[in-house]
Structures are given as structure tokens and as C-alpha cells.
Design an enzyme around this catalytic site. Sequence first.
Site, PDB file in Angstrom:
ATOM      1  N   HIS A   1      39.383  74.818 -33.180  1.00 11.20           N
ATOM      2  CA  HIS A   1      38.988  73.548 -33.342  1.00 11.20           C
ATOM      3  C   HIS A   1      39.707  72.893 -32.613  1.00 11.20           C
ATOM      4  O   HIS A   1      39.713  71.503 -32.684  1.00 11.20           O
ATOM      5  CB  HIS A   1      38.418  73.065 -34.528  1.00 11.20           C
ATOM      6  CG  HIS A   1      37.081  73.700 -35.343  1.00 11.20           C
ATOM      7  ND1 HIS A   1      37.227  73.732 -36.560  1.00 11.20           N
ATOM      8  CD2 HIS A   1      36.362  74.404 -34.580  1.00 11.20           C
ATOM      9  CE1 HIS A   1      36.062  74.439 -36.854  1.00 11.20           C
ATOM     10  NE2 HIS A   1      35.460  75.151 -35.649  1.00 11.20           N
TER      11      HIS A   1
ATOM     12  N   SER B   1      36.002  75.924 -46.601  1.00  8.13           N
ATOM     13  CA  SER B   1      34.882  76.073 -47.507  1.00  8.13           C
ATOM     14  C   SER B   1      33.734  76.986 -46.542  1.00  8.13           C
ATOM     15  O   SER B   1      32.506  77.173 -47.156  1.00  8.13           O
ATOM     16  CB  SER B   1      34.503  74.638 -47.431  1.00  8.13           C
ATOM     17  OG  SER B   1      34.108  74.241 -45.925  1.00  8.13           O
TER      18      SER B   1
END
Length: 251
Positions: A120, A198
Site C-alpha cells: 500500500h 483485519s
Amino acid sequence: MPTQLQTAIDHLSRAQRVVVFTGAGVSAESGIPTFRDDLTGLWARFDPQRLATPEAFLADPELVWGWYEWRRARVGQVQPNPGHTAIAQLERHVPQVCVVTQNVDDLHERAGSTRVLHLHGSIQSPRCHDCARPMQIPLADLDQLGDGQRMAPPRCEDCDGPARPGVVWFGESLPEQAWQSAWPEVQKCDLLLSVGTSGAVYPAAQLPQLALEQGAVVVHVNPDPIAVSSERELSLVGRAGEILPRLMEGL
Ligand code: BJW
Ligand code: ZN
């Protein structure tokens, strides 16, 4: 009956190729907030649609730039924690280790990990929004940067376009080189250690499943128990800064 921790140590001690797949949770104990934790996560106070999309930047560049400069300053002030250090130390025990991180900080590198792929992007690498030229931008003083402080992005010397953070926003493609390198690492690994994520954001979240499908063992480290679907999947419940050093001590 061995504990999950001992089973994970046994698998790790036999592994030749390990991928450590990390998310915001690994940096939480350094003082960088996660995104989705209910009370402390960034998204509890800030709306991702207003901050982490290209549309948000175009609609209000000063809001988005100010928020990322606050976070960039914060990253510069914190230190790697025992979780990052344990991951770097894994290179002493396993012949091939590759860290595949969703994090935009540089704490794995600062802890000593030598092969780190950033899916990212990096908050330390601003670039021109219009022509993609990398931009060197001195960091503002954190004390003057409130977490919601507006700030005009500096302009590009070449084309006068606005600076933008070097991160991947929703709807944007992942950096091709990092993604193309991560995929074969995961396909070839015999163990994937998934720490502090997550698993909510794709395509990164596919990687633990890919490793399982290729026959690897997958070990999750998270204070929230992770639901497992295979005999080769283990969930170690606890914080990265506690569990990872214990894993290393067992090797
Ligand atoms: C601890 C701990 C401790 C706490 N120790 N653990 C449906 C299906 C598939 C894909 C999509 C879909 N709908 C939309 C999409 C695409 C979208 C997506 O996935 N959206 C989801 C919300 C569904 N993905 C994208 O847009 C991606 N690009 C893409 O797909 O390109 C192709 C495409 C193009 C056009 C259209 C559609 C597709 C890009 C994703 C970019 C993500 N960017 C962000 C922001 C980066 C910039 C910034 O920093 O601001 O990346 S979002 C944010 O989430 C950040 C993170 O890297 C990422 C993952 O979060 P992470 O790391 O897992 O953090 P948390 O907070 O979620 O979890 C922390 C965990 O730690 C928790 O489990 C805690 O329990 C734990 N923890 N303390 C260990 N001490
Ligand atoms: Zn430019």
C-alpha cells in the site's frame, strides 16, 4: 497435547521459506493507530471516504494533505517495537524470509528486516499528483500539525501539480512491482505468518488464503481470535509485541 504456540514454533523451526504478512496491528504498540479498531482506530474518528480515496483528495486536497502530513510526522517520531524486532530476527533462523506489509510506515526496515514489500505504498514518499514526480518535502513540526489541521500541498517544480502522499487509496491499483513480487513469494512459502491485520482489504487479504491453497501453514497473530478453516491454520491470540518474541525464543 502441544499448545498452539508450540505447534507454531515446531512448524517455524522446520520452515525454509516464510512470508510475514503484516497489517496495522504490528505497528500499534509503536503508537501508530490501526484503522478499524473500535475506539482507537483511525476510521473511528475519520471517514475513509473523505480521506483515503483519489476523489477525496481532489475534492479537498488541503484536508487530505494535512491529515497525511500529521501521520507522516507521527511515523517519524515512533520506534519499532518488539514485534518488528522479532520479525527481523526471524532471518537468523529461516533461510528465506520475505515481509509483505500493508503498512505505509518504515518500521520493518528500521527494525532490520532486509526484504520488505509494501503493498500500500509509503507515507514517506510523496509525489506529484499530476506527473508522479517524486517530491522531497521537509517535514513540518508535529506540534503545529493537529490531526485535522488543513495544509496546502506543495506544488511540483515541473508541472505545478499538487503533492500527494505515496500511499495506495481505495480504488487505486497496488504498486505493480510489489504485488508481482509478493504473489510468487506466497505461492512458494511453506509458512505464512499473518500479523495484525483485519483481512478486510483486497487484494492483499487474499494472500493468507493463497498460501493455504498452496499447502503452506498459516499462523495468525492477533488479539482478536481469527476463525480458522483448516488443520494447517493456527490462531495465536495476543499482541504482536508479546507473541512474536515468544515465537522467536522457541526457535
Ligand atoms: C493487533 C494489535 C497488536 C491491534 N498486535 N494485532 C469487494 C471485494 C474485493 C475488493 C473490493 C471489494 N469492494 C471494494 C474492493 C476494493 C478495495 C477493498 O478491498 N475494499 C474493502 C473495504 C472491501 N480495495 C482497493 O480499492 C485496493 N485496490 C484495488 O483493489 O485495485 C483494483 C481496483 C481498482 C478499481 C476498483 C476496484 C478495484 C486498494 C486498497 C488500498 C487500501 N488503502 C489503505 C489506506 C492506505 C493509506 C493510508 O495509510 O491512509 O490501506 S485502507 C487501510 O486498510 C490501509 C491498510 O493497509 C488496510 C488494511 O488494514 P489493516 O492493516 O488490516 O488494519 P485494520 O485496522 O483493519 O486491522 C488491524 C488489526 O490489528 C485488527 O485485526 C486488530 O485486532 C489487530 N491488532 N492491535 C497484533 N498489538
Ligand atoms: Zn508534476
